[in-house]
Motif scaffolding. Structure first.
Motif, PDB file in Angstrom:
ATOM      1  N   GLY A   1       9.862  -5.132  -7.538  1.00 28.57           N
ATOM      2  CA  GLY A   1       8.608  -5.864  -7.423  1.00 28.57           C
ATOM      3  C   GLY A   1       7.498  -5.066  -6.770  1.00 28.57           C
ATOM      4  N   HIS A   2       7.871  -4.051  -5.983  1.00 28.80           N
ATOM      5  CA  HIS A   2       6.837  -3.294  -5.290  1.00 28.80           C
ATOM      6  C   HIS A   2       6.641  -1.899  -5.877  1.00 28.80           C
ATOM      7  N   VAL A   3       7.052  -1.749  -7.131  1.00 28.90           N
ATOM      8  CA  VAL A   3       6.682  -0.541  -7.862  1.00 28.90           C
ATOM      9  C   VAL A   3       5.246  -0.764  -8.354  1.00 28.90           C
TER      10      VAL A   3
ATOM     11  N   LYS B   1      -4.289  -6.489  -4.272  1.00 29.55           N
ATOM     12  CA  LYS B   1      -3.642  -6.160  -2.992  1.00 29.55           C
ATOM     13  C   LYS B   1      -2.343  -6.955  -2.858  1.00 29.55           C
ATOM     14  N   CYS B   2      -1.321  -6.269  -2.371  1.00 31.94           N
ATOM     15  CA  CYS B   2      -0.005  -6.900  -2.221  1.00 31.94           C
ATOM     16  C   CYS B   2       0.287  -7.076  -0.734  1.00 31.94           C
ATOM     17  N   PRO B   3       1.006  -8.142  -0.321  1.00 33.74           N
ATOM     18  CA  PRO B   3       1.327  -8.304   1.098  1.00 33.74           C
ATOM     19  C   PRO B   3       2.048  -7.087   1.694  1.00 33.74           C
ATOM     20  N   CYS B   4       2.678  -6.249   0.832  1.00 33.18           N
ATOM     21  CA  CYS B   4       3.394  -5.074   1.350  1.00 33.18           C
ATOM     22  C   CYS B   4       2.427  -3.982   1.796  1.00 33.18           C
ATOM     23  N   GLY B   5       1.139  -4.133   1.460  1.00 29.94           N
ATOM     24  CA  GLY B   5       0.145  -3.155   1.879  1.00 29.94           C
ATOM     25  C   GLY B   5      -0.362  -2.296   0.737  1.00 29.94           C
TER      26      GLY B   5
ATOM     27  N   GLY C   1      -1.587  -3.253  -6.607  1.00 30.78           N
ATOM     28  CA  GLY C   1      -1.133  -3.198  -7.996  1.00 30.78           C
ATOM     29  C   GLY C   1       0.373  -3.163  -8.176  1.00 30.78           C
ATOM     30  N   CYS C   2       1.130  -3.685  -7.168  1.00 25.87           N
ATOM     31  CA  CYS C   2       2.587  -3.786  -7.331  1.00 25.87           C
ATOM     32  C   CYS C   2       2.878  -4.774  -8.472  1.00 25.87           C
ATOM     33  N   LEU C   3       4.019  -4.566  -9.149  1.00 30.56           N
ATOM     34  CA  LEU C   3       4.423  -5.479 -10.212  1.00 30.56           C
ATOM     35  C   LEU C   3       4.349  -6.926  -9.731  1.00 30.56           C
TER      36      LEU C   3
HETATM   37 ZN   LIG Z   1       3.924  -4.678  -2.978  1.00 29.42          ZN
END
Ligand SMILES: [Zn+2]
Length: 405
Positions: A237-239, A247-251, A254-256
Motif C-alpha cells: 500500500g505504501h509503494v 499526501k499519505c499518512p505515512c509521510g 502518491g502511495c497506492l
Molecule cells: Zn503511504
C-alpha cells in the motif's frame, strides 16, 4: 480483572462443564474419574464464587431428576477491539464464548493513542453496562490493529493512524488489569482465516489482496504465512504509484493506498466539480456517511464506457487497484487470489473490472489457471473473532484465575 482465584481441581471441573455442559453433577464425577463427594465440593465452591450456575433439570428417567450445571455466562466476558483507520469496532463474548453485543465508534480527527484509548474506554463501559457488567468483569481483551506489532504488544508502526512505537499492549494491560493480546496486520489474519477455513482451504498457495481503508496483501503457502524479515511482506500500500500525488499518512506522496483505498477514492471524488458527481453520491458525501458507503454509492453509478469525469476518475482508481493485484500475482504466483476488504465486498462493478484488467496486466494469464475469488470469512467480524480468540486462549490457559499449588 477481579475474580476470586480457583483451585486447580475446581478448574478441571469448570473446564469439563465448559466443554460438555450443561451437565448433571454425577456425570461430572464420571467424566473426571473422581469421587462424587470431591466433585460436589468443587461445584459448591464454583457456585458460591459465581462461576457455575444451575440451569434446570435433566431428563424424565426414573429416580430424582438431576440438577444441570453450566458455566455462568454472567461471571465475565471477553472483549475484542478492532482499531481501524477511522473507526473502532467492539465486541463482547460471554465467558462461554456466546456473542453478547457489539458497537462501532467513528474516530474523530484526533487519532493519537491517548485519544483512541479514551474512546475505547467510553465505548467499552457503555457496551458492558448493557449487559450489567463492569470493567472488572473483563476476563481477557483482544486488540487488533492494521500495522506491525511486536511480541510485547507494542505497535511498531501503523501508517493509517500515524503511530510509531506506541505501547498499546502495556497501556491496555495496566488500565484493565486483564490478559491482553494485541495482534497486528489485519491482512495477515484474514489471509490465515481464508486459507484455514475460507476460499483457500483446498489450495496449496493463496494470496490475499485486501482493499478497504488501506491496501495490502499476504501470502500463505502450504499453510505457512510468509512474514518477511520485518513482518512487512505484502505491505504494498505504501509503494509510490503516482509520484507527487496525494499526501499519505505515512509521510510520502502518491502511495497506492493514498490514491486507491476507500479514503483515496472518496477524496478524489470530492475534488470533482459538484455537477459532475451523481446526486446519490453527493448526498452520501454531504450526509457524511461512512467511507465504505460512499464508495459503494460511487461504484453503483460507475459505467466503464462512460467518458465523463466521474467514471473516468473511478476507472483510474480501479486501474490502480488492479495494478496492486497484478503485482501480487506476479510476486507470489498463487493458486488462489482472494479479493477481500470492503472495496470488493458487494461491489461487482469493481471486482469484475479488476478481474478484467488483471487478464491484460499479468503475463501468461492463460497458463496460470489462477482462481480469483471473493473472501468468505467476513472481515467486519474481526472484533468478534478476536474476542473469541482470547476466550479460547483463556480456557486453554487461564492465567491469573487459577491458583497455583
Ligand atoms: Zn503511504
Amino acid at each position: 480483572m477481579n475474580f476470586a482465584t480457583i483451585r486447580p481441581m475446581d478448574w478441571q471441573v469448570l473446564q469439563v462443564v465448559h466443554r460438555l455442559g450443561p451437565l448433571p453433577q454425577h456425570k461430572l464425577a464420571d467424566h473426571l474419574g473422581r469421587q462424587r463427594s470431591t466433585v460436589n465440593g468443587a461445584t459448591q465452591r464454583l457456585m458460591a464464587s459465581g462461576w457455575l450456575q444451575k440451569v434446570g433439570q435433566s431428563g424424565q428417567g426414573r429416580g430424582r431428576p438431576a440438577i444441570l450445571l453450566a458455566v455462568n455466562r454472567a461471571i465475565g466476558c471477553f472483549a475484542g477491539i478492532d482499531i481501524a483507520a477511522d473507526e473502532l469496532h467492539l465486541a463482547l463474548v460471554a465467558a462461554d464464548g456466546h456473542p453478547m453485543g457489539r458497537a462501532t465508534v467513528v474516530l474523530g480527527e484526533d487519532r493519537t493513542l491517548d485519544m483512541v484509548l479514551e474512546q475505547i474506554d467510553l465505548a467499552l463501559r457503555g457496551l458492558l453496562s448493557q449487559i450489567d457488567l463492569g470493567l472488572k468483569n473483563i476476563l481477557g481483551l483482544w486488540a487488533g490493529i492494521n500495522g506491525a506489532v511486536d511480541r510485547l504488544g507494542n505497535v511498531v508502526t501503523c501508517a493509517s493512524l500515524g503511530w510509531h512505537n506506541e505501547p498499546l499492549g502495556k497501556l491496555l494491560t495496566e488500565k484493565y488489569e486483564t490478559n491482553v493480546l494485541v495482534q497486528g496486520a489485519a491482512t495477515a489474519m484474514n489471509a490465515a482465516a481464508e486459507s484455514l477455513m475460507g476460499a483457500g482451504r483446498d489450495a496449496s498457495s493463496l494470496a490475499y489482496y485486501r482493499a478497504g481503508q488501506g491496501i495490502s496483501a499476504r501470502f500463505v503457502q502450504q499453510g505457512r504465512p510468509l512474514a518477511g524479515a520485518t513482518q512487512r511482506a505484502g505491505e504494498l500500500g505504501h509503494v509510490v504509484v503516482e509520484p507527487g500525488g496525494r499526501k499519505c499518512p505515512c509521510g510520502n506522496r502518491g502511495c497506492l493506498e493514498s490514491v486507491a483505498s476507500g479514503p483515496g477514492i472518496v477524496a478524489g471524488v470530492k475534488e470533482l466539480d459538484r455537477n459532475d458527481i451523481p446526486k446519490r453520491v453527493l448526498k452520501a458525501i454531504d450526509e457524511k456517511l461512512p467511507t465504505q458507503e460512499i464508495v459503494h454509492a460511487c461504484f453503483d453509478h460507475y459505467k466503464e464506457i462512460d467518458t465523463k469525469p466521474f467514471s473516468t476518475l473511478l476507472y483510474r482508481k480501479m486501474n490502480f487497484i488492479a495494478l496492486g493485484a497484478a503485482m501480487v500475482v506476479a510476486a507470489y504466483d498463487p493458486e488462489v487470489l482472494v479479493l477481500g476488504g470492503y472495496l470488493f465486498e458487494n461491489n461487482h462493478a469493481l471486482r469484475d473490472g479488476v478481474h478484467r484488467r488483471l487478464r491484460e496486466m499479468v503475463l501468461d494469464w492463460d497458463l496460470r489457471n489462477l482462481k480469483v475469488v471473493e473472501g468468505e470469512v467476513i472481515t467486519q467480524d474481526r472484533a468478534v473473532g478476536g474476542a473469541a480468540e482470547v476466550c479460547q486462549r483463556f480456557w486453554a490457559n487461564p492465567r491469573g484465575v487459577v491458583a497455583h499449588d
